[in-house]
Scaffold this active site. Structure first.
Site, PDB file in Angstrom:
ATOM      1  N   GLU A  21       2.732   8.318  -7.542  1.00 18.58           N
ATOM      2  CA  GLU A  21       3.371   7.813  -6.266  1.00 18.58           C
ATOM      3  C   GLU A  21       2.383   7.743  -5.427  1.00 18.58           C
ATOM      4  O   GLU A  21       2.360   6.697  -4.521  1.00 18.58           O
ATOM      5  CB  GLU A  21       4.269   8.957  -5.944  1.00 18.58           C
ATOM      6  CG  GLU A  21       5.639   9.054  -6.983  1.00 18.58           C
ATOM      7  CD  GLU A  21       6.675  10.309  -6.477  1.00 18.58           C
ATOM      8  OE1 GLU A  21       7.601   9.780  -5.943  1.00 18.58           O
ATOM      9  OE2 GLU A  21       6.294  11.384  -6.450  1.00 18.58           O
ATOM     10  N   TYR A  53      14.776  -1.897  19.686  1.00 17.90           N
ATOM     11  CA  TYR A  53      14.819  -1.662  18.390  1.00 17.90           C
ATOM     12  C   TYR A  53      13.532  -2.084  17.802  1.00 17.90           C
ATOM     13  O   TYR A  53      13.035  -1.328  16.983  1.00 17.90           O
ATOM     14  CB  TYR A  53      15.705  -2.759  17.790  1.00 17.90           C
ATOM     15  CG  TYR A  53      17.064  -3.029  18.298  1.00 17.90           C
ATOM     16  CD1 TYR A  53      17.983  -1.995  18.835  1.00 17.90           C
ATOM     17  CD2 TYR A  53      17.688  -4.206  18.461  1.00 17.90           C
ATOM     18  CE1 TYR A  53      19.200  -2.008  19.196  1.00 17.90           C
ATOM     19  CE2 TYR A  53      18.943  -4.457  19.010  1.00 17.90           C
ATOM     20  CZ  TYR A  53      19.618  -3.411  19.647  1.00 17.90           C
ATOM     21  OH  TYR A  53      20.822  -3.493  20.057  1.00 17.90           O
ATOM     22  N   GLU A  73      11.202  14.622   3.123  1.00 18.86           N
ATOM     23  CA  GLU A  73      11.780  15.379   4.053  1.00 18.86           C
ATOM     24  C   GLU A  73      10.829  15.320   5.413  1.00 18.86           C
ATOM     25  O   GLU A  73      11.143  15.376   6.392  1.00 18.86           O
ATOM     26  CB  GLU A  73      11.968  16.604   3.649  1.00 18.86           C
ATOM     27  CG  GLU A  73      13.301  17.021   2.735  1.00 18.86           C
ATOM     28  CD  GLU A  73      12.930  16.780   1.253  1.00 18.86           C
ATOM     29  OE1 GLU A  73      12.028  15.959   0.860  1.00 18.86           O
ATOM     30  OE2 GLU A  73      13.572  17.336   0.457  1.00 18.86           O
ATOM     31  N   LYS A  99      14.333   6.507  -1.044  1.00 21.37           N
ATOM     32  CA  LYS A  99      13.293   6.324  -2.046  1.00 21.37           C
ATOM     33  C   LYS A  99      13.969   5.427  -3.081  1.00 21.37           C
ATOM     34  O   LYS A  99      14.813   5.933  -3.917  1.00 21.37           O
ATOM     35  CB  LYS A  99      12.586   7.510  -2.729  1.00 21.37           C
ATOM     36  CG  LYS A  99      11.490   7.216  -3.567  1.00 21.37           C
ATOM     37  CD  LYS A  99      10.892   8.513  -4.382  1.00 21.37           C
ATOM     38  CE  LYS A  99      10.247   9.164  -3.168  1.00 21.37           C
ATOM     39  NZ  LYS A  99       9.371  10.194  -3.783  1.00 21.37           N
TER      40      LYS A  99
END
Length: 120
Positions: A21, A53, A73, A99
């Site tokens: 990853e 935005y 997290e 994810k």
């Protein structure tokens, strides 16, 4: 109060616990909802009384595509804390980090973490 939604922002980052990853990276999606007093912005049609935005997108992009974290997290926490610090008009920040392709054998769906942080 009102809510501003910035949905399905897509980024490429290197967050994760597994070595592949952090070496290969992967896509991440972020959904953002911020609670802001939108009354004055709506009455005046003036961005000074709201939150851009584009600016919130840029903050999320910098974090997700920046320093790698092991946990999504931590990515969500960083986004919420930076948005609350950068934009005094935001009272509450809801962040969902998704994810889409976790490296879980036999798992072909997404995983996500959603947090809510406020000034209180």
């Amino acid at each position: 109060m009102g809510k501003i939604y910035v949905n399905n922002m897509m980024f490429y980052g290197y967050h994760g616990v597994l070595p592949q990853e952090t070496a290969l990276g992967q896509r991440f999606n972020v959904d953002l909802v911020v609670e802001v007093d939108t009354k004055q912005a709506g009455e005046t049609d003036n961005l000074t009384y709201s939150v851009s935005y584009a600016d919130m997108y840029a903050t999320c992009k910098r974090i997700v595509e920046g320093e790698p974290y092991k946990l999504i997290e931590a990515v969500a926490e960083r986004i919420a804390s930076e948005l609350l610090a950068e934009y005094a008009l935001i009272d509450v920040c809801h962040v969902k980090v998704i994810k889409p392709d976790p490296p879980i054998p036999g798992h072909y769906h997404s995983v996500a973490v959603e947090i809510t942080r406020s000034r209180q």
